[in-house]
Motif scaffolding. Structure first.
Motif, mmCIF file in Angstrom:
data_model
loop_
_atom_site.group_PDB
_atom_site.id
_atom_site.type_symbol
_atom_site.label_atom_id
_atom_site.label_comp_id
_atom_site.label_asym_id
_atom_site.label_seq_id
_atom_site.Cartn_x
_atom_site.Cartn_y
_atom_site.Cartn_z
ATOM 1 N N GLN A 33 -9.866 -2.746 -14.347
ATOM 2 C CA GLN A 33 -9.726 -2.801 -12.825
ATOM 3 C C GLN A 33 -8.933 -4.016 -12.560
ATOM 4 O O GLN A 33 -8.200 -4.151 -11.514
ATOM 5 N N GLN A 34 -8.866 -5.153 -13.349
ATOM 6 C CA GLN A 34 -8.467 -6.376 -12.963
ATOM 7 C C GLN A 34 -6.981 -6.457 -13.811
ATOM 8 O O GLN A 34 -5.974 -7.020 -13.330
ATOM 9 N N ARG A 69 -6.507 -8.322 -0.662
ATOM 10 C CA ARG A 69 -6.260 -7.070 -1.123
ATOM 11 C C ARG A 69 -6.526 -6.885 -2.445
ATOM 12 O O ARG A 69 -5.917 -7.655 -3.398
ATOM 13 N N THR A 70 -7.373 -5.974 -2.896
ATOM 14 C CA THR A 70 -7.749 -5.589 -4.147
ATOM 15 C C THR A 70 -7.963 -4.081 -4.326
ATOM 16 O O THR A 70 -8.682 -3.630 -3.266
ATOM 17 N N SER A 71 -7.614 -3.490 -5.442
ATOM 18 C CA SER A 71 -8.123 -2.209 -5.600
ATOM 19 C C SER A 71 -9.270 -2.128 -6.210
ATOM 20 O O SER A 71 -9.851 -1.251 -6.736
ATOM 21 N N ALA A 72 -9.789 -3.317 -6.775
ATOM 22 C CA ALA A 72 -10.852 -3.581 -7.535
ATOM 23 C C ALA A 72 -12.348 -3.039 -6.846
ATOM 24 O O ALA A 72 -12.558 -3.466 -5.694
ATOM 25 N N LEU A 73 -13.169 -2.321 -7.599
ATOM 26 C CA LEU A 73 -14.449 -1.929 -6.761
ATOM 27 C C LEU A 73 -15.557 -3.066 -7.418
ATOM 28 O O LEU A 73 -15.280 -3.488 -8.447
ATOM 29 N N TYR A 74 -16.490 -3.202 -6.458
ATOM 30 C CA TYR A 74 -17.561 -4.089 -6.896
ATOM 31 C C TYR A 74 -18.679 -3.051 -7.567
ATOM 32 O O TYR A 74 -19.375 -2.540 -6.387
ATOM 33 N N GLU A 120 -17.485 -7.166 -1.971
ATOM 34 C CA GLU A 120 -17.620 -5.943 -1.286
ATOM 35 C C GLU A 120 -16.196 -5.677 -0.407
ATOM 36 O O GLU A 120 -15.710 -4.442 0.055
ATOM 37 N N VAL A 121 -15.555 -6.770 -0.028
ATOM 38 C CA VAL A 121 -14.247 -6.702 0.790
ATOM 39 C C VAL A 121 -12.964 -6.335 0.012
ATOM 40 O O VAL A 121 -12.605 -7.100 -0.915
ATOM 41 N N GLN A 122 -12.382 -5.244 0.076
ATOM 42 C CA GLN A 122 -11.184 -4.750 -0.581
ATOM 43 C C GLN A 122 -9.900 -5.367 0.193
ATOM 44 O O GLN A 122 -9.024 -5.668 -0.392
ATOM 45 N N ILE A 132 -8.398 10.415 3.339
ATOM 46 C CA ILE A 132 -7.171 11.553 3.151
ATOM 47 C C ILE A 132 -6.071 11.079 2.422
ATOM 48 O O ILE A 132 -5.586 11.861 1.454
ATOM 49 N N LYS A 133 -5.692 9.601 2.456
ATOM 50 C CA LYS A 133 -4.521 9.517 1.403
ATOM 51 C C LYS A 133 -4.737 7.880 1.095
ATOM 52 O O LYS A 133 -5.364 7.176 1.906
ATOM 53 N N ARG A 134 -4.462 7.589 -0.250
ATOM 54 C CA ARG A 134 -4.325 6.130 -0.403
ATOM 55 C C ARG A 134 -3.666 5.906 -1.811
ATOM 56 O O ARG A 134 -3.565 6.460 -2.634
ATOM 57 N N THR A 135 -2.759 4.929 -1.519
ATOM 58 C CA THR A 135 -1.739 4.624 -2.661
ATOM 59 C C THR A 135 -1.598 3.105 -2.598
ATOM 60 O O THR A 135 -1.480 2.525 -1.623
ATOM 61 N N SER A 136 -1.365 2.592 -3.961
ATOM 62 C CA SER A 136 -0.681 1.120 -3.801
ATOM 63 C C SER A 136 0.638 1.027 -3.875
ATOM 64 O O SER A 136 1.405 0.051 -4.020
ATOM 65 N N ALA A 137 1.288 2.227 -3.853
ATOM 66 C CA ALA A 137 2.790 2.277 -4.089
ATOM 67 C C ALA A 137 3.766 2.036 -2.913
ATOM 68 O O ALA A 137 3.302 2.127 -1.562
#
Lengths: 156, 156
Positions: free
Chosen positions: A19-20, A150-155, B97-99, B148-153
């Motif tokens: 995920q990284q 901003r990260t898509s990584a989960l903790y 925890e902070v995304q 509902i929706k989530r994308t990194s695109a």
DNA sequence: TCTGAAACGCACTGCCC
DNA sequence: GGGCAGTGCGTTTCAGA
């Protein structure tokens, strides 16, 4: 009774790496975990099949691609009929400016994160796309001045 | 004068593919674009070097990984000194925890997106991490009922 | 900037422990 | 569940147009 599908620490370590950096080779991960290639390869395949890994994506630079405007837009529905809400959720999927949409608890129904190239494009979005959805009530936009993290990584 | 580093349609097409599926092979992309492998390979390398592609990541399933609680937390500072704000931004980076964390225009200073395993963990975060940051004023959390929706695109 | 071909290394399989 | 060896394929490089 134990969950036979539960992840062990090795699986979790693999997920934390991927995920990284999804480009890490099986070989690299294996040597990092003091394992040979095969078990790591098999575990990754299993994690993909079981859905722990949903997909692999490239993260692009929104500044370089000239999409500097990001906003959060709070949206409320006029009436809370099931049909209206389902319609809203379907419409939102279509709009490619919308990066996130969450149904929220509290005063406001939905929180949208929107990314566009200019203020004019944002105006267009609100006026000609968002406002055209049936049963939309109030919408309230706040602009991002700076993205701190901003990260898509989960903790986990 | 023209920008010599500007992307042409081929570059953009490659980026659009990779931000949806980073595992597509150079060969697949090449045949999709009616090109041979080499130019696609060279373009991707250039896009990486120039920073258009920041990184490649695996997207994991937060439900399967037992992190079902997502919230947005609005935070305001008591005083708006440069030093306090910089300190806040540094501290926030540490909290896994902070995304997301955005400095916002408007009433509230920062908007945080937070993902944790339980309400108890969220309480811990607010009480023992967020609230301990110097000069924190009000914080106001709203919970995500459903994503509902989530994308990194990016839409470009 | 593209095509085509050659070299290399990793992904992937099967077998063994 | 992990180690090891072999094969195919994708990545990477390079000559030529």
């Amino acid at each position: 009774m134990e969950n036979l599908n539960a992840l062990d620490e090795t699986d979790r370590a693999i997920l934390r790496v991927l995920q990284q950096d999804a480009k890490k080779t099986t070989k690299e991960i294996a040597s990092q975990l003091n394992l040979s290639i095969s078990p790591v390869y098999e575990r990754i395949r299993k994690l993909e099949q079981q859905g722990y890994i949903k997909k692999y994506v490239a993260i692009l630079d929104q500044k370089l691609l000239k999409r500097p405007i990001t906003t959060f837009c709070q949206v409320s529905m006029r009436y809370h009929n099931e049909a209206f809400i389902e319609n809203f959720e379907r419409e939102i999927q279509q709009f490619e400016e919308v990066q996130e949409c969450c149904h929220m608890a509290g005063q406001v129904d939905f929180l949208l994160k929107i990314n566009v190239e200019s203020l004019e494009a944002y105006h267009d979005f609100v006026r000609h796309k968002l406002s055209k959805i049936e049963n939309i009530g109030v919408s309230n936009s706040t602009f991002v001045l700076k993205e701190i993290k901003r990260t898509s990584a989960l903790y986990f």
